[in-house]
Enzyme design. Structure first.
Site, PDB file in Angstrom:
ATOM      1  N   HIS A 128      40.874  21.177  14.400  1.00  0.00           N
ATOM      2  CA  HIS A 128      41.287  21.918  13.206  1.00  0.00           C
ATOM      3  C   HIS A 128      42.399  21.167  12.453  1.00  0.00           C
ATOM      4  O   HIS A 128      42.283  20.877  11.267  1.00  0.00           O
ATOM      5  CB  HIS A 128      41.823  23.297  13.603  1.00  0.00           C
ATOM      6  CG  HIS A 128      40.822  24.183  14.255  1.00  0.00           C
ATOM      7  ND1 HIS A 128      39.775  24.752  13.581  1.00  0.00           N
ATOM      8  CD2 HIS A 128      40.714  24.622  15.533  1.00  0.00           C
ATOM      9  CE1 HIS A 128      39.066  25.509  14.400  1.00  0.00           C
ATOM     10  NE2 HIS A 128      39.626  25.444  15.593  1.00  0.00           N
ATOM     11  N   ASP A 166      53.097  23.846  15.375  1.00  0.00           N
ATOM     12  CA  ASP A 166      53.338  24.653  16.579  1.00  0.00           C
ATOM     13  C   ASP A 166      52.643  23.983  17.782  1.00  0.00           C
ATOM     14  O   ASP A 166      51.759  24.561  18.379  1.00  0.00           O
ATOM     15  CB  ASP A 166      52.802  26.077  16.371  1.00  0.00           C
ATOM     16  CG  ASP A 166      51.324  26.123  16.005  1.00  0.00           C
ATOM     17  OD1 ASP A 166      50.770  25.104  15.521  1.00  0.00           O
ATOM     18  OD2 ASP A 166      50.687  27.176  16.221  1.00  0.00           O
TER      19      ASP A 166
HETATM   20  C1  BDR Z   1      44.644  26.854  14.322  1.00  0.00           C
HETATM   21  O1  BDR Z   1      45.176  27.730  15.318  1.00  0.00           O
HETATM   22  C2  BDR Z   1      45.840  26.997  16.312  1.00  0.00           C
HETATM   23  O2  BDR Z   1      45.478  27.450  17.585  1.00  0.00           O
HETATM   24  C3  BDR Z   1      45.461  25.566  16.113  1.00  0.00           C
HETATM   25  O3  BDR Z   1      46.508  24.691  16.495  1.00  0.00           O
HETATM   26  C4  BDR Z   1      45.160  25.462  14.650  1.00  0.00           C
HETATM   27  O4  BDR Z   1      46.323  25.187  13.903  1.00  0.00           O
HETATM   28  C5  BDR Z   1      43.138  26.960  14.304  1.00  0.00           C
HETATM   29  O5  BDR Z   1      42.737  28.254  13.970  1.00  0.00           O
HETATM   30 CA    CA Z   2      48.363  24.367  14.933  1.00  0.00          CA
END
Ligand code: BDR
Ligand code: CA
Length: 317
Positions: free
Chosen positions: A244, A11
């Protein structure tokens, strides 16, 4: 060894962009497609961003599929523009891409690829797990035919980030996540237990800006927005930017940099803890919620100096 074939379900998203570039820059991996899902942005923009990122990387040969616009049970109307920007790319407002998504949905693409390459495809979901649950619904035998699933999401022994209980990707579709964790396929959860230790500092970000690689240059442009958000929320406590999604890619490359437990995991779908991933950390015959649930790998610690250094060496050589 031939490269490991992966499909990134994404995403994009600032840290998604970093993860995609990390994978594209790693010869051990062959990205055979990007499948997109709602999350950091609405799904139309997620697909547009995936196409834009592949153009920056010079990899327009890789197909992009557009997938779920909403979770399994509800409409999605809450993209976190304060974290990733209105455009999901730190408000740098890239020009429209030349290409367009393929005709297949994300779930259809995943099913076709997994079933025609048995035992070869690794799924790397780094957004809400809706497309993956829809793919399982479309063709349950993908569970026996996939190589593995390595996902960014969840929190086993640490608090959430979207709510005090839940991590954002799982919170956006807990019903889908509970299906995915229960599907009985080789699955590794790369969640906040490790990603909150994967910090890129200001100095390291500046070295992206010094690199001549278009991918590194793009990261240097989009990250300041994400860093500002992190500073507003955490002050200087975190000391930089949390990568992340890149951490799931790092797991594919250096799994020995991670400490992993084998637990069954359920996902809470009710009340104030909606989206919390619950591992059964102690065998307990009265633990009916986990009855007949398969064990999955849960990452609980990381040598993040090693994973971050690896990402730099690949994306900003
Ligand atoms: C996840 O949430 C999204 O905002 C980031 O892209 C990542 O996949 C981290 O909690
Ligand atoms: Ca993500």
């Amino acid at each position: 060894m031939p490269p490991q074939k992966i499909i990134i379900d994404t995403d994009p998203g600032i840290d998604d962009s970093m993860a995609i570039f990390f994978a594209l820059s790693s010869p051990e991996l062959e990205v055979i497609g990007l499948t997109t899902v709602f999350g950091n942005v609405h799904v139309d923009l997620a697909a547009t961003n995936a196409l834009r990122l592949l153009e920056i990387a010079g990899r327009t040969d890789i197909p992009v599929a557009k997938g779920a616009a909403n979770s399994l049970v509800g409409d999605y109307d809450n993209p976190p523009a304060h974290i990733h920007g209105d455009d999901g790319q730190g408000n740098v407002h890239l020009p429209p891409p030349a290409g367009k998504p393929i005709d297949q949905t994300s779930a259809q693409f995943i099913v076709e690829q997994v079933m025609s390459n048995p035992g070869e495809i690794t799924l790397v979901p780094i957004g809400p797990l809706t497309n993956i649950a829809l793919a399982l619904r479309l063709e349950p035998r993908i569970a026996q035919n996939v190589k593995q699933v390595v996902l960014m999401g969840g929190n086993a022994l640490v608090p959430g980030n979207s709510t005090p209980a839940a991590e954002a990707n799982i919170k956006d579709d807990p019903e889908a996540a509970d299906v995915v964790f229960g599907a009985g396929w080789p699955l590794t959860m790369v969640g906040l237990d490790v990603t909150t230790k994967a910090v890129v500092t200001d100095e390291q970000l500046q070295s992206y800006a010094r690199s001549s690689s278009p991918m590194a240059q793009h990261i240097a442009r989009i990250c300041p927005f994400y860093l500002d958000f992190s500073r507003r929320v955490n002050g200087n406590a975190v000391g930089g930017l949390l990568v992340h999604d890149s951490t799931a890619v790092a797991y594919l490359l250096v799994p020995d940099a991670f400490t992993v437990k084998s637990w069954p995991v359920r996902v809470e779908t009710q009340g104030m803890s909606r989206g919390k991933t619950w591992p059964m950390v102690r065998p307990n015959t009265r633990a009916t919620y986990w009855h007949n649930r398969p064990n999955v790998n849960v990452c609980v610690d990381i040598d993040s100096a090693r994973t971050i250094a690896l990402e730099f060496s690949r994306v900003a050589p």
